[in-house]
Design a protein around this motif. Structure first.
Motif, short mmCIF file in Angstrom:
data_model
loop_
_atom_site.label_atom_id
_atom_site.label_comp_id
_atom_site.label_asym_id
_atom_site.label_seq_id
_atom_site.Cartn_x
_atom_site.Cartn_y
_atom_site.Cartn_z
N GLN A 78 1.10 3.59 8.04
CA GLN A 78 0.87 4.54 6.95
C GLN A 78 0.58 5.94 7.50
N TRP A 79 -0.18 6.02 8.60
CA TRP A 79 -0.48 7.32 9.20
C TRP A 79 0.80 8.03 9.64
N ARG A 91 -10.56 0.48 1.32
CA ARG A 91 -11.15 -0.65 2.06
C ARG A 91 -12.58 -0.92 1.60
N SER A 132 -9.19 -6.19 7.63
CA SER A 132 -9.16 -4.85 8.24
C SER A 132 -8.55 -4.90 9.64
N ILE A 192 0.08 4.34 -2.62
CA ILE A 192 -0.54 5.57 -2.12
C ILE A 192 0.39 6.76 -2.34
N LEU A 251 -5.38 11.01 3.99
CA LEU A 251 -4.97 9.61 4.04
C LEU A 251 -6.09 8.73 4.58
N LEU A 252 -6.80 9.20 5.60
CA LEU A 252 -7.93 8.43 6.13
C LEU A 252 -9.01 8.23 5.06
N GLN A 299 -7.73 5.61 2.63
CA GLN A 299 -7.78 4.28 3.24
C GLN A 299 -9.21 3.76 3.32
N GLU A 321 -8.20 -3.39 -5.22
CA GLU A 321 -7.99 -2.57 -4.03
C GLU A 321 -6.84 -1.58 -4.23
N LEU A 350 -2.08 0.22 8.80
CA LEU A 350 -2.75 1.52 8.63
C LEU A 350 -2.10 2.57 9.51
N TYR A 383 -6.68 2.48 -4.29
CA TYR A 383 -5.82 3.32 -3.44
C TYR A 383 -5.04 4.33 -4.27
N HIS A 418 0.81 -1.22 0.00
CA HIS A 418 0.00 0.00 0.00
C HIS A 418 0.85 1.27 0.00
#
Length: 186
Positions: A168-169, A131, A158, A61, A123-124, A127, A101, A165, A105, A57
């Motif tokens: 990634q944040w 998803r 998930s 991204i 970003l949220l 994501q 998927e 996740l 993204y 990911h």
């Protein structure tokens, strides 16, 4: 640290720059999971480490957010296919789901590229969109094509991927900030 992306609209990259960015993202999205799988194998944790950290990911991204929706979508579509051709992962059953998927993204990240939204909410949004597309792809696979994938994989992936996740944040806004800062110093 300023978590905002560039305050002005980023100039469009040339086709050559987008192509190079997409190729780099594909290479990174193939190599990173192999590194995580190797670490998992050496540590005795197995290949599930990739499902936890979501290493494919990150480059997809990032390339979408930096090079735009075409580079993001293409790299997201190609990365799982190239990985499957070279390593057999993801499995043939999961390949179309992962391609869908990751394409989502990359596309969503590219579409959000020039949004004035701060990096973290952006970003949220990416994501959540990715998803939801994954969930739709799993449901389509199961109910339209009678796939052997369990619908519960929507929830299980998930939960397993929460650490990825969070990673990634942390990493994506930091990388974008570093790139923005170095671009502003040039």
């Amino acid at each position: 640290m300023n978590t905002r992306t560039l305050s002005h609209k980023s100039p469009a990259l040339s086709l050559k720059a987008q192509t190079v960015a997409a190729l780099i993202a594909v290479v990174a999205a193939v190599i990173l999971p192999q590194i995580f799988h190797f670490i998992g194998a050496v540590s005795g944790l197995g290949t599930a480490v990739g499902e936890v950290f979501l290493p494919m990911h990150l480059p997809v991204i990032l390339v979408g957010m930096m090079a735009g929706p075409v580079a993001g979508a293409v790299s997201g579509l190609l990365a799982p296919a190239v990985s499957f051709a070279l390593s057999g992962m993801p499995t043939a059953l999961m390949l179309p789901i992962m391609m869908t998927e990751l394409c989502a993204y990359g596309l969503l990240a590219g579409l959000m590229k020039n949004s004035k939204m701060p990096s973290f909410p952006k970003l949220l949004t990416i994501q959540l969109g990715g998803r939801l597309i994954r969930a739709a792809a799993v449901l389509l696979s199961v109910y339209a094509f009678n796939s052997a994938i369990a619908v519960s994989t929507i929830w299980m992936s998930s939960v397993k991927g929460l650490f990825g996740l969070v990673l990634q944040w942390s990493l994506i806004p930091l990388i974008l900030y570093s790139i923005e800062r170095s671009a502003n110093h040039e």
